[in-house]
Design a protein around this motif. Structure first.
Motif, mmCIF file in Angstrom:
data_model
loop_
_atom_site.group_PDB
_atom_site.id
_atom_site.type_symbol
_atom_site.label_atom_id
_atom_site.label_comp_id
_atom_site.label_asym_id
_atom_site.label_seq_id
_atom_site.Cartn_x
_atom_site.Cartn_y
_atom_site.Cartn_z
ATOM 1 N N LEU A 1 8.595 9.044 -14.411
ATOM 2 C CA LEU A 1 7.425 9.885 -14.129
ATOM 3 C C LEU A 1 7.663 11.357 -14.472
ATOM 4 O O LEU A 1 6.929 12.219 -14.015
ATOM 5 C CB LEU A 1 7.018 9.761 -12.656
ATOM 6 N N GLU A 2 8.669 11.623 -15.268
ATOM 7 C CA GLU A 2 8.969 13.004 -15.636
ATOM 8 C C GLU A 2 7.763 13.625 -16.329
ATOM 9 O O GLU A 2 7.108 13.006 -17.175
ATOM 10 C CB GLU A 2 10.177 13.029 -16.584
ATOM 11 N N GLY A 3 7.420 14.860 -15.925
ATOM 12 C CA GLY A 3 6.243 15.530 -16.446
ATOM 13 C C GLY A 3 5.034 15.407 -15.539
ATOM 14 O O GLY A 3 4.034 16.115 -15.729
ATOM 15 N N LEU A 4 5.115 14.524 -14.532
ATOM 16 C CA LEU A 4 3.989 14.335 -13.598
ATOM 17 C C LEU A 4 4.314 14.876 -12.207
ATOM 18 O O LEU A 4 3.579 14.606 -11.255
ATOM 19 C CB LEU A 4 3.641 12.845 -13.503
ATOM 20 N N GLU A 5 5.373 15.654 -12.095
ATOM 21 C CA GLU A 5 5.878 16.087 -10.781
ATOM 22 C C GLU A 5 4.846 16.833 -9.944
ATOM 23 O O GLU A 5 4.848 16.744 -8.706
ATOM 24 C CB GLU A 5 7.108 16.989 -10.952
ATOM 25 N N HIS A 6 3.948 17.554 -10.601
ATOM 26 C CA HIS A 6 3.036 18.426 -9.852
ATOM 27 C C HIS A 6 1.632 17.837 -9.693
ATOM 28 O O HIS A 6 0.743 18.486 -9.132
ATOM 29 C CB HIS A 6 2.974 19.799 -10.535
ATOM 30 N N ARG A 7 1.452 16.605 -10.147
ATOM 31 C CA ARG A 7 0.166 15.949 -9.912
ATOM 32 C C ARG A 7 0.100 15.434 -8.483
ATOM 33 O O ARG A 7 1.115 15.209 -7.830
ATOM 34 C CB ARG A 7 -0.020 14.781 -10.883
ATOM 35 N N HIS B 1 0.877 -1.179 0.000
ATOM 36 C CA HIS B 1 0.000 0.000 0.000
ATOM 37 C C HIS B 1 0.906 1.219 0.000
ATOM 38 O O HIS B 1 1.749 1.393 0.874
ATOM 39 C CB HIS B 1 -0.923 -0.030 1.210
ATOM 40 N N PHE B 2 0.730 2.062 -0.992
ATOM 41 C CA PHE B 2 1.732 3.046 -1.347
ATOM 42 C C PHE B 2 2.045 4.035 -0.225
ATOM 43 O O PHE B 2 3.159 4.522 -0.095
ATOM 44 C CB PHE B 2 1.296 3.803 -2.605
ATOM 45 N N GLY B 3 1.048 4.376 0.612
ATOM 46 C CA GLY B 3 1.289 5.269 1.742
ATOM 47 C C GLY B 3 1.656 6.679 1.315
ATOM 48 O O GLY B 3 2.406 7.374 2.018
ATOM 49 N N LEU B 4 1.130 7.129 0.165
ATOM 50 C CA LEU B 4 1.447 8.478 -0.299
ATOM 51 C C LEU B 4 0.584 9.508 0.434
ATOM 52 O O LEU B 4 -0.525 9.208 0.877
ATOM 53 C CB LEU B 4 1.219 8.584 -1.809
ATOM 54 N N LEU B 5 1.105 10.695 0.571
ATOM 55 C CA LEU B 5 0.369 11.780 1.219
ATOM 56 C C LEU B 5 -0.525 12.442 0.171
ATOM 57 O O LEU B 5 -0.023 13.058 -0.780
ATOM 58 C CB LEU B 5 1.353 12.792 1.815
ATOM 59 N N PRO B 6 -1.862 12.327 0.298
ATOM 60 C CA PRO B 6 -2.768 12.728 -0.788
ATOM 61 C C PRO B 6 -2.748 14.221 -1.101
ATOM 62 O O PRO B 6 -3.059 14.620 -2.221
ATOM 63 C CB PRO B 6 -4.152 12.290 -0.273
ATOM 64 N N HIS B 7 -2.383 15.064 -0.106
ATOM 65 C CA HIS B 7 -2.400 16.511 -0.313
ATOM 66 C C HIS B 7 -1.096 17.036 -0.896
ATOM 67 O O HIS B 7 -0.989 18.223 -1.201
ATOM 68 C CB HIS B 7 -2.670 17.214 1.019
ATOM 69 N N ARG B 8 -0.105 16.158 -1.066
ATOM 70 C CA ARG B 8 1.199 16.584 -1.589
ATOM 71 C C ARG B 8 1.353 16.159 -3.052
ATOM 72 O O ARG B 8 0.815 15.138 -3.465
ATOM 73 C CB ARG B 8 2.336 15.972 -0.775
ATOM 74 N N SER B 9 2.134 16.934 -3.789
ATOM 75 C CA SER B 9 2.429 16.597 -5.172
ATOM 76 C C SER B 9 3.342 15.377 -5.237
ATOM 77 O O SER B 9 3.912 14.950 -4.223
ATOM 78 C CB SER B 9 3.113 17.777 -5.861
ATOM 79 N N VAL B 10 3.500 14.835 -6.433
ATOM 80 C CA VAL B 10 4.439 13.737 -6.649
ATOM 81 C C VAL B 10 5.819 14.135 -6.159
ATOM 82 O O VAL B 10 6.488 13.383 -5.431
ATOM 83 C CB VAL B 10 4.485 13.353 -8.152
ATOM 84 N N LEU B 11 6.261 15.321 -6.543
ATOM 85 C CA LEU B 11 7.605 15.772 -6.178
ATOM 86 C C LEU B 11 7.770 15.836 -4.663
ATOM 87 O O LEU B 11 8.786 15.377 -4.117
ATOM 88 C CB LEU B 11 7.881 17.143 -6.801
ATOM 89 N N ASP B 12 6.782 16.388 -3.975
ATOM 90 C CA ASP B 12 6.907 16.534 -2.523
ATOM 91 C C ASP B 12 6.729 15.207 -1.797
ATOM 92 O O ASP B 12 7.268 15.019 -0.698
ATOM 93 C CB ASP B 12 5.911 17.573 -2.006
ATOM 94 N N ASN B 13 5.973 14.271 -2.382
ATOM 95 C CA ASN B 13 5.915 12.921 -1.809
ATOM 96 C C ASN B 13 7.275 12.239 -1.905
ATOM 97 O O ASN B 13 7.730 11.612 -0.948
ATOM 98 C CB ASN B 13 4.856 12.084 -2.540
ATOM 99 N N VAL B 14 7.925 12.373 -3.053
ATOM 100 C CA VAL B 14 9.238 11.757 -3.245
ATOM 101 C C VAL B 14 10.267 12.381 -2.313
ATOM 102 O O VAL B 14 11.156 11.706 -1.794
ATOM 103 C CB VAL B 14 9.676 11.879 -4.718
#
Length: 349
Positions: free
Chosen positions: A158-164, A118-131
């Motif tokens: 994932l280049e180009g998706l940093e701000h999703r 389960h990825f455990g990503l922070l839903p309110h953060r962008s891809v870049l800020d999650n990484v």
């Protein structure tokens, strides 16, 4: 000189849940009880039972087993996300069970990163800020961590998706974010706990290929947990097969498939196309006069099925070459004999 010390050295490891758990490993009468018998007599469950293995530097070490075999508990014991009941774990020669809270925090933040199912990503953060999250926890400045995170985002495609945000990504893309987040802290070891089991088959295959590519390109040590035999054979340099908390066999994919340790392992690998796993090492013979000078070239790790294609295409034996040296040759009859022997063993089983 490079260190030959294992990254992880695990000896006599137990993890027991239940009343008086610490008494279970030391009691000889419990050693051969099944999981059901142990629970009936003691009220305890031994998730990991007397497990020993080494993980070598740069190795992709796979722990495989069915649900309830203890594999996820085992990987969590390596960094004490779950506290072992008894035994020893050393990382680079340092006893993990002797580490204090600060040392464990350092191990988890800098040396061993976990990629979960389960990825455990922070839903309110962008891809870049999650990484970049792990780097933020380490105290790295915003500009530096975002620059490093951007490199990891590109590395996993994932280049180009940093701000999703995570909700705007597919499951496979979300898992790539989790992988990039783990890579960003530049850990010595990546620990994968069934990371792709929730993905669709095609996306899962893509992620397996991505992990193999990263392992090949970086030579990073990996411990990979899975219940899927084909995934284990594809990803692993060596495989530890677990059953009821025990490791029943450790070996290369070729050893697991070609020389199963017992009937349980034999049943597990029964439907594997052996010629896709067995290599030409098992079919080589010495080269005769002139055979080492011409003919198609294969490596010792070439699979039997790939070697058959080379020999059929050329019409002559293939040379098995390593470091500019001819180790031997494989011809059509030797290769077919390997397949025939496998078929005979399957019929006998």
């Amino acid at each position: 000189m490079a260190s030959t010390e294992p990254v992880f050295a695990v000896r006599d490891l137990w993890k027991v849940f239940g009343p008086g758990a610490d008494r279970i490993p030391a009691a000889a009468e419990h050693a051969h009880l099944s999981a059901a018998e142990l629970h009936a007599r003691t009220g305890c469950t031994a998730a990991v039972r007397d497990v020993s293995f080494d993980v070598h530097r740069g190795e992709a070490f796979v722990v495989m087993g069915l649900s309830g075999s203890g594999k996820s508990t085992l990987v969590r014991c390596l960094t004490r996300l779950i506290e072992p009941t008894s035994g020893t774990i050393a990382m680079d020669g340092r006893p993990v069970l002797d580490m204090d809270r600060a040392q464990l925090r350092d191990l988890r933040r800098h040396r061993a990163a976990m990629v979960f199912q389960h990825f455990g990503l922070l839903p309110h953060r962008s891809v870049l800020d999650n990484v970049a999250y792990g780097l933020e926890i380490q105290g790295m400045g915003k500009a530096e961590r975002r620059e490093k995170a951007a490199l990891m985002v590109a590395k996993v495609g994932l280049e180009g998706l940093e701000h999703r945000r995570p909700g705007q990504l597919s499951g496979g893309q979300q898992q790539r974010v989790g992988l990039a987040r783990a890579l960003a802290v530049d850990p010595e070891v990546l620990l994968f706990d069934e990371p792709f089991s929730a993905l669709d088959p095609l996306i899962r295959r893509d992620m397996q290929d991505e992990v193999i590519r990263l392992h090949r390109d970086e030579g990073r040590t990996m411990v990979f947990i899975t219940h899927d035999l084909s995934e284990a054979l594809k990803v692993g340099d060596r495989i530890a097969l677990m059953r009821d908390g025990r490791v029943v066999q450790v070996g290369t994919p070729e050893e697991i498939v070609g020389a199963p340790a017992d009937d349980y392992v034999r049943d597990f690998v029964r439907d594997v196309p052996r010629e896709h796993v067995m290599t030409v090492r098992s079919a080589m013979r010495p080269a005769r006069d002139g055979e080492s000078e011409s003919g198609p070239v294969v490596t010792p790790d070439t699979t039997v099925v790939a070697a058959i294609e080379s020999v059929v295409r050329s019409g002559v034996p293939a040379r098995v070459m390593e470091d500019g040296r001819c180790l031997g040759v494989v011809d059509h009859s030797r290769l077919l004999a390997v397949v025939a022997n496998v078929s005979d063993e399957q019929e006998a089983a």
